[in-house]
Design a protein around this motif. Structure first.
Motif, PDB file in Angstrom:
ATOM      1  N   SER A   1       0.835  -1.198   0.000  1.00 56.16           N
ATOM      2  CA  SER A   1       0.000   0.000   0.000  1.00 56.16           C
ATOM      3  C   SER A   1       0.868   1.244   0.000  1.00 56.16           C
ATOM      4  O   SER A   1       0.974   1.945   1.011  1.00 56.16           O
TER       5      SER A   1
ATOM      6  N   SER B   1      -3.969   0.951  -2.671  1.00 51.60           N
ATOM      7  CA  SER B   1      -3.935  -0.491  -2.464  1.00 51.60           C
ATOM      8  C   SER B   1      -4.591  -1.200  -3.649  1.00 51.60           C
ATOM      9  O   SER B   1      -5.604  -0.720  -4.169  1.00 51.60           O
TER      10      SER B   1
ATOM     11  N   SER C   1      -8.181  -2.057  -2.652  1.00 51.77           N
ATOM     12  CA  SER C   1      -9.095  -0.994  -2.255  1.00 51.77           C
ATOM     13  C   SER C   1     -10.298  -0.927  -3.187  1.00 51.77           C
ATOM     14  O   SER C   1     -10.171  -1.109  -4.399  1.00 51.77           O
TER      15      SER C   1
ATOM     16  N   PRO D   1      -4.286  -0.500  -8.521  1.00 58.07           N
ATOM     17  CA  PRO D   1      -4.277   0.225  -7.243  1.00 58.07           C
ATOM     18  C   PRO D   1      -5.225   1.419  -7.254  1.00 58.07           C
ATOM     19  O   PRO D   1      -5.264   2.194  -8.216  1.00 58.07           O
TER      20      PRO D   1
ATOM     21  N   SER E   1      -7.390   4.447  -1.103  1.00 56.56           N
ATOM     22  CA  SER E   1      -8.290   3.952  -0.071  1.00 56.56           C
ATOM     23  C   SER E   1      -9.028   5.119   0.569  1.00 56.56           C
ATOM     24  O   SER E   1      -8.425   6.124   0.949  1.00 56.56           O
TER      25      SER E   1
END
Length: 310
Positions: free
Chosen positions: A63, A76, A79, A282, A285
């Protein structure tokens, strides 16, 4: 599902629950090859050398954080995205533009540059916000080729722009006997997705992995916008196919349909890579966003703490 060679496959937007399970068929014929035959399987790939994945600044499951608008944001591959939108404050690059709020259910665009922006349609990325925080990919303009909407280096910087969230643009390539696919995105994203593709697709597909390299579309051996078959995450990630020559992408006609993919494209590897990008690209978050604290403030706090201790 079995696919016929005379069908064109494209990737549609899907919900998070079903995304992205498969490619959807559409009628069409065979594709053309602007840079050679469809795929260079078994070779070294354009601008790369064969071998296992090279080490990058990120790996699948980690992350890493990125910065935009004076905020530090955790990313992440697992996420779901979302969270409140923010406005880039004055004094920061792109001040006044919105960023954040993009969700995994919204990462899929189309083969058109400028797709993948939630609630926004049309070609090009000029003047847009950053729903997924990451900048869109950029292409260097060759003289006399392509519509102006394709080229945004003046706005977002060149591919080697180190202030780009996630780092400069990189490319990772995956080559089977019939097809070579490239993922182009920022360094953090490419490193993470290469690990994800290896973990997900090597179990059922035979292909060679090439070490990630810096992306520079101004050099002719590198993937070009007419080879793009799918954009993701507000056009900050693109999947290209070596040898695909979608001349419809080079004009400004908003209604132009993409040309068919080559009939010998490795549809199984394509489906796996596409699915993996959708589930593992990715995202920021929602719970991991916090204000960045300037280093000067930390120094003042440290000095004040010492004085109080004395």
């Amino acid at each position: 599902m079995k696919f016929r060679n005379d069908q064109l496959f494209y990737i549609s937007r899907r919900s998070a629950d079903s995304a992205p399970k498969r490619l959807l068929p559409r009628k069409g014929g065979g594709g053309g090859g602007g840079h050679g035959s469809g795929g260079r399987g078994g070779g070294e790939g354009r601008g790369g050398s064969s071998g296992s994945a090279a080490k990058g600044s990120s790996s699948f499951g980690t992350s890493p954080s990125i910065k935009l608008g004076g905020k530090t944001l955790e990313t992440s591959p697992s996420s779901a995205g979302g969270g409140a939108k923010s406005v880039i404050p004055a004094g920061q690059p792109f001040s006044g533009r919105e960023f954040g709020g993009g969700m995994r259910a919204q990462v899929y665009g189309s083969s058109t540059y400028g797709s993948g922006y939630p609630g926004i349609s049309g070609r090009g990325v000029q003047g847009r916000g950053f729903p997924f925080v990451f900048y869109p990919v950029v292409f260097a303009p060759p003289i006399g080729v392509g519509g102006s909407y394709l080229y945004s280096e003046d706005e977002y910087g060149k591919a080697d722009n180190t202030s780009r969230p996630g780092g400069p643009l990189f490319q990772a390539s995956f080559s089977s006997p019939n097809s070579t696919f490239y993922i182009i995105a920022d360094n953090i994203t490419v490193s993470s997705l290469q690990s994800a593709v290896n973990n997900s697709c090597l179990k059922t597909n035979a292909f060679t992995v090439f070490a990630p390299l810096p992306y520079d579309s101004s050099n002719t051996p590198y993937p070009r916008p007419e080879e793009a078959i799918q954009y993701y995450r507000a056009s900050s990630v693109v999947l290209t196919l070596d040898g695909y020559n979608n001349t419809a992408a080079l004009g400004d006609n908003q209604s132009a349909l993409p040309l068919p993919l080559p009939p010998n494209v490795d549809i199984n590897l394509l489906a796996c890579v596409n699915r993996t990008i959708g589930t593992s690209v990715p995202l920021v978050s929602a719970a991991g966003m916090h204000n960045a604290i300037p280093s000067s403030f930390l120094l003042l706090f440290f000095v004040a703490s010492i004085r109080l201790a004395l």
